[in-house]
Scaffold this active site. Structure first.
Site, PDB file in Angstrom:
ATOM      1  N   GLN A 125       0.787  -1.227   0.000  1.00 24.39           N
ATOM      2  CA  GLN A 125       0.000   0.000   0.000  1.00 24.39           C
ATOM      3  C   GLN A 125       0.825   1.287   0.000  1.00 24.39           C
ATOM      4  OE1 GLN A 125      -3.379  -0.062   2.705  1.00 24.39           O
ATOM      5  NE2 GLN A 125      -3.625  -2.265   2.419  1.00 24.39           N
TER       6      GLN A 125
ATOM      7  N   VAL B  25     -13.653 -12.656   8.551  1.00 24.98           N
ATOM      8  CA  VAL B  25     -14.000 -12.801   9.967  1.00 24.98           C
ATOM      9  C   VAL B  25     -15.252 -11.990  10.271  1.00 24.98           C
ATOM     10  CG1 VAL B  25     -13.267 -12.302  12.329  1.00 24.98           C
ATOM     11  CG2 VAL B  25     -11.652 -13.289  10.687  1.00 24.98           C
TER      12      VAL B  25
ATOM     13  N   CYS C 244      -0.582   5.674   7.369  1.00 24.33           N
ATOM     14  CA  CYS C 244       0.369   6.520   6.654  1.00 24.33           C
ATOM     15  C   CYS C 244      -0.059   7.980   6.704  1.00 24.33           C
ATOM     16  CB  CYS C 244       0.546   6.061   5.206  1.00 24.33           C
ATOM     17  SG  CYS C 244       1.978   6.793   4.400  1.00 24.33           S
TER      18      CYS C 244
ATOM     19  N   ASP D 284      -2.230  -1.745  12.118  1.00 29.33           N
ATOM     20  CA  ASP D 284      -3.179  -0.626  12.135  1.00 29.33           C
ATOM     21  C   ASP D 284      -4.356  -0.804  13.083  1.00 29.33           C
ATOM     22  OD1 ASP D 284      -1.539   0.404  10.212  1.00 29.33           O
ATOM     23  OD2 ASP D 284      -2.932   0.136   8.535  1.00 29.33           O
TER      24      ASP D 284
ATOM     25  N   LYS E 136       0.406   4.700  12.117  1.00 31.73           N
ATOM     26  CA  LYS E 136       0.053   3.412  11.540  1.00 31.73           C
ATOM     27  C   LYS E 136       0.717   3.266  10.169  1.00 31.73           C
ATOM     28  CE  LYS E 136      -4.308   3.465  14.103  1.00 31.73           C
ATOM     29  NZ  LYS E 136      -3.967   2.386  15.047  1.00 31.73           N
TER      30      LYS E 136
ATOM     31  N   CYS F 240       7.725   7.442   8.434  1.00 35.31           N
ATOM     32  CA  CYS F 240       6.869   7.996   7.397  1.00 35.31           C
ATOM     33  C   CYS F 240       7.753   8.693   6.372  1.00 35.31           C
ATOM     34  CB  CYS F 240       5.871   8.979   7.994  1.00 35.31           C
ATOM     35  SG  CYS F 240       4.630   9.529   6.806  1.00 35.31           S
TER      36      CYS F 240
END
Length: 450
Positions: free
Chosen positions: A80, A115, A198, A335, A343, A378
């Site tokens: 991602q 789930v 992010c 996260d 995160k 980051c």
């Protein structure tokens, strides 16, 4: 970098004769609610993303005979952090996609299911199909939930009319199309009032877009760039915030603090913000010709409604040991956890070995042996040739990997973001391998050159 890898050997379980699977070997498929026997695994990992795969790989690197099952519905795995590069026209989306099968650690079982319920009081997970999966130990790493619907009009507006977001693989390519074809006007980039994955991503794409507007497409003289953030500062760590203040000042970007996006009105190209002022909150409408939205986010619903949830709905774990505060056989990272740090995939990379050590200790009835210091990273892209590698730990303490001022923009760090970090993700992090000592030696030399 190749987008295909040789399939790994996966541990499988034969489904009962009365059930049907999805036909792929090495995958426990979803079956009907009425004919599913209870499945048991020693360790169950909820989530096959960066955090879940890394944790499973770290455990199996330490103890190969562990019985680990990973519950993950998607047949694709995404890097991602690469979506900013897609939105900025730097790399194609395909570069950041693998088949999920290829990242499942050798020896682990992949259960391809969603789930529905976490039931820690009975040591079990229940899938949407009704399958009951029991465990001795549970790792909760399902990632974050993107709540597009909380911004009125956004779901219907996305992907057309200049409304886009790099927080979805479906719209990251449209971001680049929008930036490339922008004819001038007002370009808005937003940041919500919730924790997000992010946290630097909304600014990264803004700086890339500003570069295009000013130096490539030539529409900069007719363009106004706005950064509308619900926060009171540009970044949570003061040193990095100060560095970014210089970037926006140099670029002439207008920053509007305490502006939280509440609605999109595509028919009139209006963005509606709730603005916090000294006199309370008020509604403000801003015109846009393009808008990049960072939507509000939260823990997945099945986490929020479970006994594992703490304040805010996140999995309530000790911030140092990653062990649940009430269920000692439950751990969480990534996260969806309550860990008070940004995160990012880099955070999960540092969390995974701590979790592995402490879970193995718990299996031997020993106290936690490892501690996580809150490290996260980051990579703040500030242009097509510059980046601030923002590394920090709990309390906003700077935690640079290189012996240089971490608040400076550097070409070498940009190269690391574009070329090195994706390789490390696929080839080291997801395989549970250490890489700092050997891999960063040549990078340190590169850093000193630029």
């Amino acid at each position: 970098m190749s987008t295909t890898t040789k399939p790994m050997e996966l541990k499988t379980q034969s489904p009962p004769a009365s059930t049907q699977t999805n036909g792929r070997p090495g995958v426990e498929g979803s079956t009907s609610r009425t004919s599913q026997p209870v499945i048991h695994h020693q360790i169950v990992v909820v989530g096959g993303g960066a955090a879940g795969i890394s944790a499973a790989a770290q455990l199996l690197e330490r103890k190969r005979n562990l019985d680990i099952a990973i519950i993950e519905p998607s047949d694709k795995h995404y890097y991602q952090p690469g979506w900013t590069l897609v939105g900025g026209g730097i790399a194609p989306l395909a570069k950041f996609i693998r088949d999920e099968r290829t990242v499942i650690p050798k020896g682990a079982t992949w259960i391809q299911a969603r789930v529905a319920e976490l039931d820690p009081d009975h040591n079990r997970v229940i899938t949407e199909s009704g399958q009951i999966i029991e465990y001795d130990y549970l790792i909760v790493a399902p990632g974050i939930q993107i709540d597009w619907h909380l911004i009125e009009g956004l779901p219907e507006a996305l992907g057309k009319g200049g409304v886009t977001s790099n927080y979805s693989k479906d719209y990251a390519p449209y971001t680049w199309e929008t930036i490339r074809n922008f004819k001038g006007g007002t370009a808005i980039f937003t940041y919500p009032a919730t924790p997000i994955k992010c946290g630097g991503a909304p600014q990264k794409i803004m700086y890339l877009a500003d570069d295009v507007f000013k130096s490539k497409s030539g529409v900069g003289v007719n363009t106004k760039v706005l950064f509308c953030t619900a926060t009171p500062t540009l970044f949570a760590v003061p040193e990095y915030s100060a560095a970014l203040e210089k970037v926006v000042e140099r670029r002439g970007i207008q920053v509007k603090f305490k502006h939280n996006l509440k609605a999109i009105r595509p028919e009139t190209q209006e963005a509606i913000f709730e603005v916090t002022t000294d006199n309370g909150k008020e509604e403000v409408s801003l015109h846009y010709d393009m808008i990049h939205v960072a939507p509000p986010m939260s823990a997945p619903d099945f986490v929020k409604r479970s006994p594992l949830a703490g304040p805010g709905g996140w999995v309530d774990v000790d911030k140092a040991t990653l062990q649940h505060t009430r269920y000692p056989n439950v751990f969480s990272l990534g996260d969806a956890s309550s860990l008070p740090t940004s995160k990012t995939a880099a955070a999960a990379r540092k969390q995974a070995p701590v979790l592995a050590e402490n879970l193995l200790a718990a299996m031997q009835s020993k106290p936690p042996v490892a501690q996580y210091d809150g490290y996260t990273c980051c990579p703040l892209i500030t242009g097509y040739n510059s980046l601030i590698m923002a590394e920090f730990a709990y309390g906003g303490k700077l935690a640079p990997s290189f012996p240089l001022d971490p608040t400076r923009e550097r070409y070498s760090m940009y190269l690391a973001k574009v070329h090195l970090l994706p390789w490390l993700y696929w080839n080291r992090m997801l395989k549970g391998k250490k890489f700092e000592a050997d891999i960063f030696k040549p990078i340190n030399k590169l850093v000193h050159r630029y």
